[in-house]
Each structure stands twice: as structure tokens, then as C-alpha cells.
Motif scaffolding. Sequence first.
Motif, PDB file in Angstrom:
ATOM      1  N   GLU A  39      27.498  11.572  28.165  1.00  0.00           N
ATOM      2  CA  GLU A  39      26.793  10.332  28.477  1.00  0.00           C
ATOM      3  C   GLU A  39      27.758   9.165  28.734  1.00  0.00           C
ATOM      4  OE1 GLU A  39      23.342   9.718  26.213  1.00  0.00           O
ATOM      5  OE2 GLU A  39      22.807   8.106  27.574  1.00  0.00           O
ATOM      6  N   ALA A  40      28.772   9.043  27.898  1.00  0.00           N
ATOM      7  CA  ALA A  40      29.690   7.904  28.023  1.00  0.00           C
ATOM      8  C   ALA A  40      30.396   7.936  29.380  1.00  0.00           C
ATOM      9  CB  ALA A  40      30.702   7.927  26.889  1.00  0.00           C
ATOM     10  N   ALA A  41      30.789   9.117  29.797  1.00  0.00           N
ATOM     11  CA  ALA A  41      31.534   9.239  31.058  1.00  0.00           C
ATOM     12  C   ALA A  41      30.598   9.427  32.256  1.00  0.00           C
ATOM     13  CB  ALA A  41      32.493  10.429  30.958  1.00  0.00           C
ATOM     14  N   ASN A  42      29.329   9.672  31.990  1.00  0.00           N
ATOM     15  CA  ASN A  42      28.373  10.036  33.040  1.00  0.00           C
ATOM     16  C   ASN A  42      28.922  11.185  33.887  1.00  0.00           C
ATOM     17  OD1 ASN A  42      26.007   9.971  34.616  1.00  0.00           O
ATOM     18  ND2 ASN A  42      26.970   8.606  36.124  1.00  0.00           N
ATOM     19  N   ARG A  43      29.370  12.215  33.198  1.00  0.00           N
ATOM     20  CA  ARG A  43      29.895  13.382  33.921  1.00  0.00           C
ATOM     21  C   ARG A  43      29.422  14.663  33.239  1.00  0.00           C
ATOM     22  NH1 ARG A  43      33.465  12.398  37.773  1.00  0.00           N
ATOM     23  NH2 ARG A  43      34.528  14.402  37.784  1.00  0.00           N
ATOM     24  N   TRP A  44      29.344  15.694  34.044  1.00  0.00           N
ATOM     25  CA  TRP A  44      29.027  17.030  33.543  1.00  0.00           C
ATOM     26  C   TRP A  44      30.321  17.800  33.326  1.00  0.00           C
ATOM     27  CZ3 TRP A  44      24.500  19.019  31.953  1.00  0.00           C
ATOM     28  CH2 TRP A  44      23.339  18.278  32.248  1.00  0.00           C
ATOM     29  N   SER A  45      30.414  18.440  32.144  1.00  0.00           N
ATOM     30  CA  SER A  45      31.539  19.345  31.880  1.00  0.00           C
ATOM     31  C   SER A  45      31.013  20.765  32.005  1.00  0.00           C
ATOM     32  CB  SER A  45      32.027  19.195  30.443  1.00  0.00           C
ATOM     33  OG  SER A  45      32.809  18.076  30.343  1.00  0.00           O
ATOM     34  N   VAL A  46      31.620  21.505  32.868  1.00  0.00           N
ATOM     35  CA  VAL A  46      31.143  22.865  33.140  1.00  0.00           C
ATOM     36  C   VAL A  46      32.191  23.851  32.654  1.00  0.00           C
ATOM     37  CG1 VAL A  46      30.524  24.463  34.988  1.00  0.00           C
ATOM     38  CG2 VAL A  46      29.762  22.079  35.085  1.00  0.00           C
ATOM     39  N   THR A  47      31.743  24.820  31.854  1.00  0.00           N
ATOM     40  CA  THR A  47      32.682  25.799  31.294  1.00  0.00           C
ATOM     41  C   THR A  47      32.499  27.135  31.989  1.00  0.00           C
ATOM     42  OG1 THR A  47      32.096  24.750  29.223  1.00  0.00           O
ATOM     43  CG2 THR A  47      33.582  26.606  29.080  1.00  0.00           C
ATOM     44  N   THR A  48      33.605  27.791  32.273  1.00  0.00           N
ATOM     45  CA  THR A  48      33.524  29.102  32.916  1.00  0.00           C
ATOM     46  C   THR A  48      33.810  30.198  31.891  1.00  0.00           C
ATOM     47  OG1 THR A  48      35.848  29.301  33.497  1.00  0.00           O
ATOM     48  CG2 THR A  48      34.460  28.032  35.009  1.00  0.00           C
ATOM     49  N   GLU A  49      33.465  31.416  32.274  1.00  0.00           N
ATOM     50  CA  GLU A  49      33.668  32.554  31.373  1.00  0.00           C
ATOM     51  C   GLU A  49      35.146  32.701  31.019  1.00  0.00           C
ATOM     52  OE1 GLU A  49      31.275  36.693  31.319  1.00  0.00           O
ATOM     53  OE2 GLU A  49      32.466  36.315  33.098  1.00  0.00           O
ATOM     54  N   ALA A  50      36.015  32.300  31.937  1.00  0.00           N
ATOM     55  CA  ALA A  50      37.457  32.414  31.683  1.00  0.00           C
ATOM     56  C   ALA A  50      37.957  31.306  30.756  1.00  0.00           C
ATOM     57  CB  ALA A  50      38.217  32.377  33.008  1.00  0.00           C
ATOM     58  N   GLY A  51      37.051  30.398  30.356  1.00  0.00           N
ATOM     59  CA  GLY A  51      37.413  29.366  29.392  1.00  0.00           C
ATOM     60  C   GLY A  51      37.894  28.075  30.024  1.00  0.00           C
ATOM     61  N   GLU A  52      37.760  27.966  31.321  1.00  0.00           N
ATOM     62  CA  GLU A  52      38.182  26.751  32.015  1.00  0.00           C
ATOM     63  C   GLU A  52      37.080  25.684  31.925  1.00  0.00           C
ATOM     64  OE1 GLU A  52      40.272  26.152  36.259  1.00  0.00           O
ATOM     65  OE2 GLU A  52      39.089  27.965  35.997  1.00  0.00           O
ATOM     66  N   THR A  53      37.466  24.426  31.968  1.00  0.00           N
ATOM     67  CA  THR A  53      36.463  23.360  32.019  1.00  0.00           C
ATOM     68  C   THR A  53      36.687  22.519  33.271  1.00  0.00           C
ATOM     69  OG1 THR A  53      36.329  23.271  29.624  1.00  0.00           O
ATOM     70  CG2 THR A  53      35.510  21.357  30.812  1.00  0.00           C
ATOM     71  N   LEU A  54      35.622  22.309  34.010  1.00  0.00           N
ATOM     72  CA  LEU A  54      35.665  21.478  35.222  1.00  0.00           C
ATOM     73  C   LEU A  54      34.651  20.367  35.020  1.00  0.00           C
ATOM     74  CD1 LEU A  54      35.303  24.496  37.646  1.00  0.00           C
ATOM     75  CD2 LEU A  54      37.440  23.411  37.040  1.00  0.00           C
ATOM     76  N   THR A  55      34.886  19.208  35.615  1.00  0.00           N
ATOM     77  CA  THR A  55      33.906  18.134  35.437  1.00  0.00           C
ATOM     78  C   THR A  55      33.464  17.581  36.786  1.00  0.00           C
ATOM     79  OG1 THR A  55      35.418  16.239  35.377  1.00  0.00           O
ATOM     80  CG2 THR A  55      35.109  17.447  33.312  1.00  0.00           C
ATOM     81  N   ALA A  56      32.268  17.018  36.766  1.00  0.00           N
ATOM     82  CA  ALA A  56      31.729  16.423  37.993  1.00  0.00           C
ATOM     83  C   ALA A  56      30.653  15.408  37.643  1.00  0.00           C
ATOM     84  CB  ALA A  56      31.130  17.507  38.881  1.00  0.00           C
ATOM     85  N   GLN A  57      30.450  14.467  38.555  1.00  0.00           N
ATOM     86  CA  GLN A  57      29.373  13.497  38.354  1.00  0.00           C
ATOM     87  C   GLN A  57      28.007  14.171  38.544  1.00  0.00           C
ATOM     88  OE1 GLN A  57      29.553  10.253  41.131  1.00  0.00           O
ATOM     89  NE2 GLN A  57      27.797   9.179  40.225  1.00  0.00           N
ATOM     90  N   PHE A  58      27.933  15.045  39.524  1.00  0.00           N
ATOM     91  CA  PHE A  58      26.665  15.721  39.822  1.00  0.00           C
ATOM     92  C   PHE A  58      26.816  17.223  39.606  1.00  0.00           C
ATOM     93  CE2 PHE A  58      26.817  11.939  42.535  1.00  0.00           C
ATOM     94  CZ  PHE A  58      25.658  11.296  42.117  1.00  0.00           C
ATOM     95  N   LEU A  59      25.782  17.798  39.014  1.00  0.00           N
ATOM     96  CA  LEU A  59      25.759  19.252  38.836  1.00  0.00           C
ATOM     97  C   LEU A  59      24.521  19.780  39.550  1.00  0.00           C
ATOM     98  CD1 LEU A  59      26.771  21.877  37.531  1.00  0.00           C
ATOM     99  CD2 LEU A  59      25.412  21.296  35.503  1.00  0.00           C
ATOM    100  N   ILE A  60      24.738  20.740  40.426  1.00  0.00           N
ATOM    101  CA  ILE A  60      23.623  21.252  41.223  1.00  0.00           C
ATOM    102  C   ILE A  60      23.562  22.759  41.058  1.00  0.00           C
ATOM    103  CG2 ILE A  60      22.667  21.427  43.549  1.00  0.00           C
ATOM    104  CD1 ILE A  60      24.508  18.830  44.044  1.00  0.00           C
ATOM    105  N   THR A  61      22.421  23.238  40.582  1.00  0.00           N
ATOM    106  CA  THR A  61      22.287  24.685  40.425  1.00  0.00           C
ATOM    107  C   THR A  61      21.702  25.279  41.697  1.00  0.00           C
ATOM    108  OG1 THR A  61      20.089  24.511  39.437  1.00  0.00           O
ATOM    109  CG2 THR A  61      21.969  24.496  37.923  1.00  0.00           C
ATOM    110  N   ALA A  62      22.361  26.325  42.156  1.00  0.00           N
ATOM    111  CA  ALA A  62      21.920  27.045  43.358  1.00  0.00           C
ATOM    112  C   ALA A  62      21.921  28.525  42.998  1.00  0.00           C
ATOM    113  CB  ALA A  62      22.878  26.741  44.508  1.00  0.00           C
ATOM    114  N   VAL A  63      21.251  28.812  41.855  1.00  0.00           N
ATOM    115  CA  VAL A  63      21.392  30.137  41.241  1.00  0.00           C
ATOM    116  C   VAL A  63      20.276  31.103  41.624  1.00  0.00           C
ATOM    117  CG1 VAL A  63      22.781  29.417  39.260  1.00  0.00           C
ATOM    118  CG2 VAL A  63      20.302  29.160  39.154  1.00  0.00           C
ATOM    119  N   GLY A  64      19.382  30.678  42.515  1.00  0.00           N
ATOM    120  CA  GLY A  64      18.318  31.582  42.950  1.00  0.00           C
ATOM    121  C   GLY A  64      17.230  31.699  41.897  1.00  0.00           C
TER     122      GLY A  64
END
Length: 540
Positions: A123-148
Amino acid sequence: MPDMNPASASREFDALIVGAGFAGLYQLLCLRDRLGLKAQVLEAGDGVGGTWYWNRYPGARCDSESHAYNYTFSKELFEEWEWTERYPDHAEIRRYLNHVADRFDLKKDIRFGTRVVGARYDEAANRWSVTTEAGETLTAQFLITAVGCLSTANVPKFPGLESFQGDWYHTGQWPHEGVDFTGKRVGLIGTGSTGIQAAPVIAETAAHLTVFQRTANYSVPAHNVPLSPEFKAWVKENHAEIRRIMHTNTNGQAFFIEDRSAWDVTPEQRQALYEAAWAKGGLQFRGVFRDILLDKAANDTAAEFLKNKIRSIVKDPATAALLADIDHPYAAKRPPIDTDYFATFNRSNVSLVNVRAAPIERITPTGLRTRDAEYPLDIIVFATGFDAMTGPLLKLNIEGRSGQPLAKAWEAGPRNYLGLQVAGFPNLFTITGPGSPSVLCNMPVAIEQHAEWITDCIAHLRAKGLARVETTEAAMADWVAKVNEAANVTLLPQAHHSWYLGANVPGKPRVFMPYAGGMARYRAICESVTAKGYEGFVLS
Ligand code: N01
């Protein structure tokens, strides 16, 4: 797999998109090339395709006709791509999506072999932190699911599966190298669209195929054929008109539902119309009358026609009776189309087992046991469907404001606004989420509309110097009511065991998930929301 992508060294993005199927590819193109955003797609598979990357089972072929199973945003793309058959098979769809990805240079911004296992809103950063199975973390302002909507395999928890000494497969996780059925005793569980496509192909090489049917199903012949040069030329010449039809009708297909009631014609005329639609084949059968999905008596006329067809095709009367013993209105479950499905039961190496009467009790080391009998098998194919619509989203372990899990927000079933956003999850967009037309529409049409709406919304925020968009509880309550109203004027909820209702997965809340009011109406609602300054959303 080795990561050749220089962009992927970065961990901070404007937008992260999960999934590289029809939805993820187009969303990337929109955000990157039209808005100039730094966007990246995270994809679990090693290639593009999404649902079609995984669904490679025998007979896997799209039920939408190929000339409608395209993106429509680019005239040039439409004109340069040529489908080879009336319905594209899974391999040809992957070739198409690879062509699109290469043509628009999308792959450099897709991280393949990257499964998302968590996403948390800061909330403070207004960003999404996304974690991958390999343990990496990526961040973005917008998160969009296109998972079918149909990408989380449902393998029923039959006791004993782990003891099975043969091989077993779920159709939605099919081995890329294929499966050799030659000389094998194969059990196929499930008679939805998938099982109905797979059975005839498996029967061609298997020593014996046993189909385990819990719910009998309607099906209309696909009449797949190679496309003639004349048809291909017609499609190119009529691109604009085909697009117009797909964008203005209820289901995103390249045909209109006829504007006549089943009662506007005599019984003889009705029979002749059904015969003509049967001869033509495909999903268009349900477009013969406008009230097939609205009026039970009208539906009964189609249902009886189709049951009679089964009785006329299948020679053994007991098998025919079991196949025609269908307990729901036609098209209240997603109507399958097939190539020789019912005729397959005339083969001497195919048998049908009624597992509604005698349910499957367990898988044994050597086969499958129902309440009444034991079936020795070398291979079991689970055509048992998917944890549809909500399953792929919940698997991402999304947490919104204050760490609230999406699973908690949707404990009693999915709640959102326009199928696009959930209150408490700012800047999260769900392409073809529950509550949108999605699976009741030709998917590429529903996907394009969502990706474009999301793009316009983000462009609007940027133009206004705003950073956040979030729907409200009130907007969600209103929308959920509209989704229910839309379903309740149709016969759709009458198929009690349908995956539209989540009924195929034990313990899943029974909520009618897709928006049944039609794509055209849905599009108009979204346009009106935008015109009213994003009514139902708070922009800040
Ligand atoms: O899955 P389904 P699907 N014991 O859920 C049975 C799309 N699609 O993969 O009906 C015994 O429809 C279940 O029985 P019941 C399309 O939208 C598109 O076939 O629950 N049986 C049913 O018969 C489609 O609707 C295309 O009683 C069990 C079957 O398994 C959607 O995908 C092609 C069972 C599942 O049918 C899903 O179709 C294929 C159990 N415990 C699919 N559990 C194209 O357009 C489940 N079943 C190409």
C-alpha cells in the motif's frame, strides 16, 4: 531454460502480466507499444499459447471456427494469416500465436518458464510484488492476470490413484511428445467437450477404449474440413464485416443468433431448420432460434432432435439409451461439437460405462473399480475438466490491501466489478475474470475488449496524473446482482452439475460465474462506465 532476455534483468516494471496466451500477448502489445509502458509477461510454460500450450490431447481443436478465432485489432495481421481448416487444431493455434508474438516482437518481453506463486500489494509504495517459483521478486504498479478460465486441471481425488501401475494423464497437461495408445486398454473419464473430442481419436489406435460417463451430453457434428481457396479469399474480402458481426453480437462468434422463436414456425419447419443446422454443424446449431436458451419448451424441441440423432447413430440400443439420457437443457452446459463421437460407440473396441449409476470407487494398481465392476486398464485419461475461472486466479496467491488473500475475499464465490477488479486489490485487473462474458463468448473477442479497456483505463490515469484505480464494495454488490439476474433469465443455471456454477469441483461455492447478458450488452456497459468517468471505480 536459459534466459536470453536482456529486459528480464530488470525487476521493476510499470505492469506485470501473468500468462502468454491470447490475453497476455495482446495486453503486452497494448501497454508496451500503445502506452509506452515498461511491461513484462510472466509465463509458466516454455512457449506462448496459454491454454493451448498445455491442451495437446488427441483431437484438441477449437470449437470456434478459425476465421473467428483471431485477434481483430490488426487488419494486416488478419489478412496475412491463413488458417488451414474450418476449426484450427491446437498446434495450428500455437503457430498463430507464435506468429503474432514474432510479428510484434513480443517475446523479448516475456519471461518463459516463470511460474507466479504469489502477488502482494504494498500500500505505501502502491506497487505489486510478484513472487516466482524460483524465488525471484518483481514489482510493478499494475498487475494484470491473463491466466485463462480453463487452465487449472481438475483431477478428481479418487483413492488409489498413486497405486496405479499404468500411465495416467489429464487432458489439460498433456505430454508434448504425445501418448501412444497402440494396443493399450484405455479408460477415459469425462464426457465434456474434451472427452467428446478425444474419444474418437483414442479409439482409432487403442486395443480397447472404455468411456466412463457420469453425465450424458449433447453434441453436434463439427464437420471439420480443410478450407478451400475460395473460402480463404472470402474471409479476406469480408474481414470488416466478419469483425463487425463478432463485435456486435451476443457471443463474439462470426454468426448471429437468428431472430426467430421456435414457435414462429411449424413443427415441420422446425425439424427442417434443425436438420439444416445439423448438416452445417458447429456451434451455430444453438443459433437456430433466439429462445433456445430462454424458454424450456423451445429448448426441449432442440433437445429432442439431438437425442433422436444419438438414437439413430448408435446401433446398440442400451448404449444409445445411456448416451441419450441427458438430464439438462441443451446448451445449459457448454455444448460440445464433435467428429464421430457417437459413431465411435459402434466400434467393437469401445464401450460405455455409466458411472452415475455405479460411481467410480477407486483406482486400483491395475485399473479402475466402480461400485459394480472392475476395469483393467493400461492408461487412464482424465478428461475431467478444470477448476474453472476462479481456480487459475486463486492459484496465484494474491494478497491485496492489509495482506487480505483473494481466497478469503472470494470464500463464498467470486465477487468483483465487471469481472475486472476486486475491491481491496487496487491496480489489479483480471482479464476475462469471473463476472465477465468470457467463456460464454468467443474468447479472443472477450479478451481484446478487456485488454483494450484496461489499456484505456491506465492511459486515463496517466493522463490525469493519477496512480491508482480500485473498485468499491457497492459497485461489486451491484455487479454481482446483475450477473445473477443475467443468468437467471436463461436456462443456464438449470445444469446443476455445470462448471459454470463451480459444481464440478467438490467443495467449490456454487455461484454462476460468467456474465450471461451477452458480449454486446457487456461492451456497452463498460463503455458507459468509462463515459461516466469510471463509474464504480475510485481513481486517486
Ligand atoms: O471439462 P468439463 P472439459 N467422476 O468440465 C466428468 C472448453 N473446451 O475439459 O458432467 C466421473 O466440461 C464430468 O462429469 P459431470 C469448453 O468451454 C473447449 O470437457 O460433472 N466423471 C464431465 O463429463 C468446455 O466446456 C474446447 O457429471 C467426472 C467431464 O468429466 C471446457 O473447456 C475443447 C468426475 C468434465 O467435463 C471444459 O471441458 C475442449 C468424477 N469424479 C474444452 N469429475 C474447444 O473449444 C468430472 N467428471 C476446443
